[in-house]
Design a protein around this motif. Sequence first.
Motif, PDB file in Angstrom:
ATOM      1  N   VAL A 248      -8.378  -0.050  -0.413  1.00 45.51           N
ATOM      2  CA  VAL A 248      -7.555  -1.139  -0.939  1.00 45.51           C
ATOM      3  C   VAL A 248      -8.315  -2.435  -0.728  1.00 45.51           C
ATOM      4  O   VAL A 248      -8.568  -2.837   0.423  1.00 45.51           O
ATOM      5  CB  VAL A 248      -6.180  -1.208  -0.251  1.00 45.51           C
TER       6      VAL A 248
ATOM      7  N   ARG B 298      -6.599  -0.810   8.182  1.00 50.02           N
ATOM      8  CA  ARG B 298      -7.443  -1.510   7.212  1.00 50.02           C
ATOM      9  C   ARG B 298      -7.684  -2.942   7.683  1.00 50.02           C
ATOM     10  O   ARG B 298      -6.956  -3.872   7.294  1.00 50.02           O
ATOM     11  CB  ARG B 298      -6.761  -1.495   5.840  1.00 50.02           C
TER      12      ARG B 298
ATOM     13  N   PRO C  42      -9.115  -6.266  -0.099  1.00 43.73           N
ATOM     14  CA  PRO C  42      -8.294  -7.343   0.488  1.00 43.73           C
ATOM     15  C   PRO C  42      -7.801  -8.333  -0.556  1.00 43.73           C
ATOM     16  O   PRO C  42      -6.768  -8.991  -0.348  1.00 43.73           O
ATOM     17  CB  PRO C  42      -9.251  -7.994   1.497  1.00 43.73           C
TER      18      PRO C  42
ATOM     19  N   ILE D  18      -1.577  -0.553   6.652  1.00 44.75           N
ATOM     20  CA  ILE D  18      -2.457  -1.717   6.746  1.00 44.75           C
ATOM     21  C   ILE D  18      -3.099  -1.835   8.117  1.00 44.75           C
ATOM     22  O   ILE D  18      -4.170  -2.430   8.261  1.00 44.75           O
ATOM     23  CB  ILE D  18      -1.680  -3.002   6.374  1.00 44.75           C
TER      24      ILE D  18
ATOM     25  N   CYS E 206      -7.863  -5.814   5.129  1.00 45.97           N
ATOM     26  CA  CYS E 206      -6.555  -6.131   4.542  1.00 45.97           C
ATOM     27  C   CYS E 206      -5.704  -6.926   5.525  1.00 45.97           C
ATOM     28  O   CYS E 206      -5.010  -7.872   5.131  1.00 45.97           O
ATOM     29  CB  CYS E 206      -5.844  -4.838   4.130  1.00 45.97           C
TER      30      CYS E 206
ATOM     31  N   ILE F 127       0.867  -1.178   0.000  1.00 45.68           N
ATOM     32  CA  ILE F 127       0.000   0.000   0.000  1.00 45.68           C
ATOM     33  C   ILE F 127       0.906   1.230   0.000  1.00 45.68           C
ATOM     34  O   ILE F 127       1.827   1.316   0.821  1.00 45.68           O
ATOM     35  CB  ILE F 127      -0.903   0.028   1.245  1.00 45.68           C
TER      36      ILE F 127
ATOM     37  N   HIS G  11      -6.391  -7.611  -3.253  1.00 40.95           N
ATOM     38  CA  HIS G  11      -5.061  -7.124  -3.660  1.00 40.95           C
ATOM     39  C   HIS G  11      -3.995  -7.683  -2.731  1.00 40.95           C
ATOM     40  O   HIS G  11      -2.950  -8.185  -3.184  1.00 40.95           O
ATOM     41  CB  HIS G  11      -5.042  -5.605  -3.663  1.00 40.95           C
ATOM     42  N   ILE G  12      -4.233  -7.590  -1.436  1.00 45.42           N
ATOM     43  CA  ILE G  12      -3.248  -8.059  -0.458  1.00 45.42           C
ATOM     44  C   ILE G  12      -3.014  -9.561  -0.619  1.00 45.42           C
ATOM     45  O   ILE G  12      -1.871 -10.040  -0.637  1.00 45.42           O
ATOM     46  CB  ILE G  12      -3.730  -7.750   0.972  1.00 45.42           C
TER      47      ILE G  12
END
Length: 551
Positions: free
Chosen positions: A314, A356, A316, A353, A359, A306, A318-319
């Motif tokens: 963002v 988030r 999750p 993070i 995430c 990030i 993506h993570i």
Amino acid sequence: ARIGSKIVRRPLFFTGYGAFGQVRADVPVFPAYGINIIQIEVGPSAVFPAPDRVDLAPVRDVQRVLENAQKAGVAVNLLISPHYMPEWFLQQHPDLRVRREGFLQYCLHAREGQDLLKRFIGVVIPAVKNSPALHSICLSNEPVNLEAPCRPGRILWIDWLKQRHRSVDALNECWGTHYRTFDDVPLPDPFARMPGPVRADFVRWNQEFFAGWHRMLADEVHRYAPNLPVHAKAMTWTFFNDGDVKYGVDAGLFGEFSQINGNDSVNFPNPPGSEFAQGWQLNAMGHDLQRSVLDAPVFNSENHVIPDRYTHTVPPQHIRAVVWQAAIHGQSATTLWVWERTFDPHSDFAGSIMHRPLCAEAVGLVNCDLNRAAWEVTALQRAKPDVWILQSVSAATWDGGAYTDCLAKLYEALGLAGLKVGFVTERQLEAGMLPPGTLFIPNIHHLSDAAFATLRRADTPIFAVSNGPVVERDAYDRLRSERLRTVLLAYSYPGTSAKDLWGRILDRKIGPERPLVWDAKSPLPQRQPVWGVELRAARVQHGWVINLFNP
């Protein structure tokens, strides 16, 4: 790993966070989050606060973290942070203050600084080496070596030139100069322009010195703890970018002092409307290069997923994709940047993070999934490459963006054509190593004579990804009389895209036969391969494991 009451040998993946106070405080709760590793740091300025004083309190703090981590079942990577040089020491040795880039703000060539780092390691490593929670030692943080000329550096430079060229006449022939003795040769200033042939040698000397400086740290760690793995947090883009070749970071040379392939890499979400949802290529390419020069796990100990101060959502997914795909490409441990929370919008921690929860949940879940499928993921990591790409320090020095653009697009095209990509480096060719299959030369025009001689022995296909001859000049820009026998794969800088190369690779049926992802909506006779999906496959005990990734 412990499964119930039994201890079994099996692959284990480590996923967690760095790097400051909050990870230390949250060790007891991390297993409930699916987290099993953290990175913390300690540096010389904390242990040596004054010329006549050794403060063991920071070392005891590390010992307490290790004790808590052992109880919780969390591993600890310790960064020994050589960039924290005591201010009093620099005042005692003013010659160490030189113009530099990066975290290391003192002369690395000087013996005085190296001796202090050895003293520091001699205090820290004996105190922590026996902890079962200690995973490994990270030797440096985002290392680069760009330093103005200094007296100890010039001595090392002259010695290196003597070893490389043997005679000043040979040096003059390569450089087009007229020096009478080696002692007349100045140490170039990397902050200024320098003639191309001089720069070619300076880049190599700088890489070899910087790797040697890290080896000094590694050797000192192993003096007290011979079996303790070490690595450095090298930024993956410095392995590839022509503009970063000046920084002295070479993946192969760093692999020679490491037991783990250490790095610091980036995979951020892409803006809406981009071709791909995330910037996956750098992680994949960097990990594949490192696994090609050292067959050891990758540890991205500052995993940027990030952007700092990022205020957008963002997802999750993506993570999860970042961590999972990094493992497919060879990563076995990672600590994400950064487990801290702040409401200062100007802080590097803003938007992290820890703000988030979805995430953070994704990090723990993907770590559990990696360990659940550890044998299958390891099989994908260990599968042999289908094809190889030549990575060249001479090309990065001379050929600029026309080389690095082709390298990145070729890597992307081959991976999305269902091929596992390996690398062979110019230095490996110089040592006589040839890949056992199809090799691609990505618009490289400059290559050392020793590497060229090895290529001439190849009995497998070599594809020149270019619009004309490749490797037609030596490392000092002299035109060769011989030409390498290659097969042309058309590429023009900068117009050819990765998708263009992908289509040409599929049309030519380059590489071993492999499965492809097809467009199921098209009628069978006209069915076409799908662009933008990476497929990795490997044999396992009862058949095949296949990983599909749509970035």
